[in-house]
Every structure is written in C-alpha cells, then in structure tokens.
Design a protein around this motif. Structure first.
Motif, PDB file in Angstrom:
ATOM      1  N   LEU A  68       0.909  -1.302  -0.151  1.00 37.79           N
ATOM      2  CA  LEU A  68      -0.188   0.141   0.008  1.00 37.79           C
ATOM      3  C   LEU A  68       0.836   1.281   0.112  1.00 37.79           C
ATOM      4  CD1 LEU A  68      -2.730  -0.942   2.589  1.00 37.79           C
ATOM      5  CD2 LEU A  68      -3.187  -0.400   0.133  1.00 37.79           C
ATOM      6  N   GLY A  69       1.964   1.136   0.682  1.00 41.41           N
ATOM      7  CA  GLY A  69       2.764   2.301   0.946  1.00 41.41           C
ATOM      8  C   GLY A  69       3.622   2.607  -0.363  1.00 41.41           C
ATOM      9  N   LYS A  70       4.109   1.458  -1.148  1.00 42.99           N
ATOM     10  CA  LYS A  70       4.794   1.499  -2.460  1.00 42.99           C
ATOM     11  C   LYS A  70       3.595   2.062  -3.609  1.00 42.99           C
ATOM     12  CE  LYS A  70       8.551   0.958  -2.982  1.00 42.99           C
ATOM     13  NZ  LYS A  70       9.434   2.092  -3.091  1.00 42.99           N
ATOM     14  N   CYS A  71       2.384   1.616  -3.362  1.00 38.06           N
ATOM     15  CA  CYS A  71       1.486   2.126  -4.320  1.00 38.06           C
ATOM     16  C   CYS A  71       1.171   3.317  -4.197  1.00 38.06           C
ATOM     17  CB  CYS A  71       0.266   1.065  -4.092  1.00 38.06           C
ATOM     18  SG  CYS A  71       0.211  -0.569  -5.008  1.00 38.06           S
ATOM     19  N   TYR A  72       1.007   3.737  -3.019  1.00 39.66           N
ATOM     20  CA  TYR A  72       0.910   5.375  -2.757  1.00 39.66           C
ATOM     21  C   TYR A  72       1.974   6.120  -3.382  1.00 39.66           C
ATOM     22  CZ  TYR A  72      -0.468   9.741  -0.805  1.00 39.66           C
ATOM     23  OH  TYR A  72      -0.613  11.056  -0.707  1.00 39.66           O
ATOM     24  N   GLU A  73       3.119   5.787  -3.166  1.00 43.50           N
ATOM     25  CA  GLU A  73       4.564   6.304  -3.425  1.00 43.50           C
ATOM     26  C   GLU A  73       4.520   6.773  -4.812  1.00 43.50           C
ATOM     27  OE1 GLU A  73       8.062   4.776  -1.808  1.00 43.50           O
ATOM     28  OE2 GLU A  73       7.153   4.956   0.189  1.00 43.50           O
ATOM     29  N   LEU A  74       4.202   5.453  -5.461  1.00 45.55           N
ATOM     30  CA  LEU A  74       4.090   5.479  -7.210  1.00 45.55           C
ATOM     31  C   LEU A  74       2.898   6.031  -7.971  1.00 45.55           C
ATOM     32  CD1 LEU A  74       5.688   1.924  -7.327  1.00 45.55           C
ATOM     33  CD2 LEU A  74       6.621   4.132  -7.879  1.00 45.55           C
ATOM     34  N   GLY A  75       1.787   6.486  -6.974  1.00 41.80           N
ATOM     35  CA  GLY A  75       0.793   7.442  -7.762  1.00 41.80           C
ATOM     36  C   GLY A  75      -0.389   6.623  -7.997  1.00 41.80           C
ATOM     37  N   VAL A  76      -0.789   5.502  -7.439  1.00 46.61           N
ATOM     38  CA  VAL A  76      -1.889   4.606  -7.470  1.00 46.61           C
ATOM     39  C   VAL A  76      -3.019   5.632  -7.028  1.00 46.61           C
ATOM     40  CG1 VAL A  76      -3.164   2.598  -6.971  1.00 46.61           C
ATOM     41  CG2 VAL A  76      -0.752   2.445  -7.380  1.00 46.61           C
ATOM     42  N   THR A  77      -4.162   5.544  -7.833  1.00 45.57           N
ATOM     43  CA  THR A  77      -5.284   6.458  -7.588  1.00 45.57           C
ATOM     44  C   THR A  77      -6.047   5.542  -6.729  1.00 45.57           C
ATOM     45  OG1 THR A  77      -6.457   5.646  -9.516  1.00 45.57           O
ATOM     46  CG2 THR A  77      -4.977   7.489  -9.959  1.00 45.57           C
TER      47      THR A  77
END
Length: 119
Positions: A68-77
C-alpha cells in the motif's frame, strides 16, 4: 505515532537487524525481492499493484501495508486501489474481508497523510 510511522519504523529497524546478521541466503532473498519490483516488461507500479493483490490473498498484513505504501508513492489512484481491492477479494474469497478492512484503513491514512494526492 501513526500506524504508518510505526510500521515503517519497525520494518526499518528489523530489516537492519536481520541484514546485520550477514546471512548470505537472507541477503540474497532480500535482493531478489527488491529486483523483482524493478521496472521491466511491467513497470514498478503495476508490479506493486500485483504484489498488493497477492499479499491480500495470502493474508499477510505486513506485506499489504508495505505494498500500500509503495502503491501510494507510485501514484496509484483511489479508483485503481478500489479495483485492486476488488480483484484480491474475488480471488481470495470472503476470508480476505478482514484484511480488506485493514487495507482500506491504512490506505485512508496514507491518503490523509499525503492530503489525498492520489484521488
């Protein structure tokens, strides 16, 4: 301390401790994990989204938080995240629902900490 800070602090401290033991097999496994998520035929964002869905199905809350943290950092909407949650829950079945709850809570905290940049 937020659950994001607590998770990241614990993960960093324990990874440092584990890697400090100089266990060659564990170091190689950590390296393999890092390299798996590097851009290739699939970009890193896609790989993290796959990793999140797999982690939810496997019911690993630490893995879910990490991805979740990595997805957030990578701009997952938010819309992409909701589809990831759908895929993971359909594949994993109703046993995934408690992990879905915790994932949504953690995602909401990431969004709030970043002021909802990934809406």
């Amino acid at each position: 301390m937020s659950q994001i800070e607590a998770f990241n602090d614990y993960r960093s401290r324990m990874n440092e401790r584990i890697l400090g033991s100089d266990n060659l097999i564990v170091k190689r496994l950590f390296n393999l994990d890092t390299n798996t998520y590097a851009d290739g035929a699939l970009d890193g964002k896609t790989k993290e989204m796959i990793g999140l869905a797999c982690s939810m199905v496997l019911r690993c809350d630490d893995c879910v938080r990490y991805h979740l943290g990595k997805c957030y950092e990578l701009g997952v909407t938010e819309a992409e995240m909701q589809e990831i949650f759908s895929v993971a829950t359909v594949i994993g079945g109703t046993i995934v629902i408690p992990h879905l709850r915790r994932a949504v809570e953690y995602w909401d905290e990431l969004q709030a900490a970043g002021h909802g940049d990934n809406a």
